[in-house]
Design a protein around this motif. Structure first.
Motif, PDB file in Angstrom:
ATOM      1  N   ALA A  59       0.865  -1.173   0.000  1.00 14.20           N
ATOM      2  CA  ALA A  59       0.000   0.000   0.000  1.00 14.20           C
ATOM      3  C   ALA A  59       0.906   1.228   0.000  1.00 14.20           C
ATOM      4  O   ALA A  59       1.756   1.377   0.872  1.00 14.20           O
ATOM      5  CB  ALA A  59      -0.891   0.002   1.232  1.00 14.20           C
ATOM      6  N   ARG A  87      -4.501  13.442  -4.398  1.00 14.47           N
ATOM      7  CA  ARG A  87      -5.264  12.187  -4.400  1.00 14.47           C
ATOM      8  C   ARG A  87      -4.872  11.239  -5.534  1.00 14.47           C
ATOM      9  O   ARG A  87      -5.234  10.074  -5.524  1.00 14.47           O
ATOM     10  CB  ARG A  87      -6.760  12.476  -4.444  1.00 14.47           C
ATOM     11  N   THR A  92      -3.928   3.815  -3.637  1.00 15.86           N
ATOM     12  CA  THR A  92      -5.083   3.589  -2.764  1.00 15.86           C
ATOM     13  C   THR A  92      -6.255   4.498  -3.114  1.00 15.86           C
ATOM     14  O   THR A  92      -7.105   4.777  -2.267  1.00 15.86           O
ATOM     15  CB  THR A  92      -4.690   3.786  -1.285  1.00 15.86           C
ATOM     16  N   GLN A  93      -6.303   4.941  -4.352  1.00 12.41           N
ATOM     17  CA  GLN A  93      -7.382   5.798  -4.852  1.00 12.41           C
ATOM     18  C   GLN A  93      -7.596   7.034  -3.984  1.00 12.41           C
ATOM     19  O   GLN A  93      -8.719   7.401  -3.667  1.00 12.41           O
ATOM     20  CB  GLN A  93      -8.674   5.004  -5.015  1.00 12.41           C
ATOM     21  N   LYS A  95      -6.838   7.549  -0.864  1.00 10.46           N
ATOM     22  CA  LYS A  95      -7.057   7.343   0.573  1.00 10.46           C
ATOM     23  C   LYS A  95      -5.706   7.233   1.262  1.00 10.46           C
ATOM     24  O   LYS A  95      -4.809   6.569   0.772  1.00 10.46           O
ATOM     25  CB  LYS A  95      -7.893   6.094   0.812  1.00 10.46           C
ATOM     26  N   PHE A  99      -7.210   4.667   6.234  1.00  8.85           N
ATOM     27  CA  PHE A  99      -8.136   4.360   5.148  1.00  8.85           C
ATOM     28  C   PHE A  99      -7.420   3.790   3.930  1.00  8.85           C
ATOM     29  O   PHE A  99      -7.973   2.976   3.197  1.00  8.85           O
ATOM     30  CB  PHE A  99      -8.966   5.592   4.784  1.00  8.85           C
ATOM     31  N   GLY A 100      -6.175   4.194   3.713  1.00  6.82           N
ATOM     32  CA  GLY A 100      -5.390   3.606   2.638  1.00  6.82           C
ATOM     33  C   GLY A 100      -5.067   2.145   2.910  1.00  6.82           C
ATOM     34  O   GLY A 100      -5.118   1.301   2.016  1.00  6.82           O
ATOM     35  N   HIS A 103      -8.253   0.161   2.401  1.00  7.30           N
ATOM     36  CA  HIS A 103      -8.513   0.060   0.962  1.00  7.30           C
ATOM     37  C   HIS A 103      -7.627  -1.014   0.335  1.00  7.30           C
ATOM     38  O   HIS A 103      -8.097  -1.851  -0.433  1.00  7.30           O
ATOM     39  CB  HIS A 103      -8.270   1.418   0.289  1.00  7.30           C
ATOM     40  N   ASN A 104      -6.350  -1.007   0.692  1.00  7.57           N
ATOM     41  CA  ASN A 104      -5.407  -1.991   0.164  1.00  7.57           C
ATOM     42  C   ASN A 104      -5.807  -3.409   0.558  1.00  7.57           C
ATOM     43  O   ASN A 104      -5.614  -4.352  -0.210  1.00  7.57           O
ATOM     44  CB  ASN A 104      -4.004  -1.670   0.672  1.00  7.57           C
ATOM     45  N   LYS A 108     -13.385  -1.327   1.142  1.00  6.00           N
ATOM     46  CA  LYS A 108     -13.559  -0.047   0.447  1.00  6.00           C
ATOM     47  C   LYS A 108     -14.581   0.819   1.175  1.00  6.00           C
ATOM     48  O   LYS A 108     -15.760   0.817   0.878  1.00  6.00           O
ATOM     49  CB  LYS A 108     -13.993  -0.271  -1.002  1.00  6.00           C
TER      50      LYS A 108
END
Length: 158
Positions: A59, A87, A92-93, A95, A99-100, A103-104, A108
């Motif tokens: 990540a 961003r 991680t889109q 995040k 939150f990253g 997400h990883n 989501k």
């Protein structure tokens, strides 16, 4: 919430680089700084019973800006965490930080101020009582704090 989710068991190698510490020229009691988080998911993530198996994927979160405000006695009175600077950076889109990592792992979660689902998740976590806190208890918030926004609430202007 980090402890309750077992993030550091799933990501035992989290590397947090803090840099660029600067005192606000308009407020000598405020320090801005940046963080970049990187980690590989080496263990399973147990998100309160939903298990996300280890992926061994890295990540790479975008850089985020933080700030800390303290009073003349040196006590921290406010900390703002993790406003993403770019961003489009990382994988991680957009995040960052916790939150990253989530997400990883495959979880989501919508994580934007004003998102009704995110607000509900935070409040349910507070009601349950053992899932960490996203903001201070009302009794711990100083009287001079004017904002009524908490956690993922919309940001009001006063």
């Amino acid at each position: 919430s980090q402890n309750g989710l077992g993030l550091f068991e799933a990501y035992p190698n989290v590397k947090i680089d803090s840099f660029g510490f600067n005192i606000d020229p308009e407020n000598n009691y405020r320090c801005f700084y940046f963080q970049r988080w990187r980690a590989v998911m080496e263990g399973d993530l147990d998100a309160y019973g939903d298990v996300y198996p280890a992926t061994n994927q890295e990540a790479e979160m975008p850089v985020s800006v933080f700030n800390v405000v303290w009073n003349p006695e040196g006590k921290i009175v406010y900390e703002q965490v993790g406003a993403v600077v770019d961003r489009l950076e990382g994988n991680t889109q957009g995040k960052a930080a916790v939150f990253g990592l989530l997400h990883n792992a495959g979880l989501k979660i919508p994580a934007s101020p004003g998102d009704k689902v995110f607000q509900l998740l935070q409040r349910l976590g507070h009601l349950k009582g053992d899932m960490g806190r996203s903001w201070s208890r009302e009794s711990d918030i100083p009287k001079w704090w004017v904002s009524k926004s908490r956690g993922a609430d919309d940001t009001e202007q006063w």
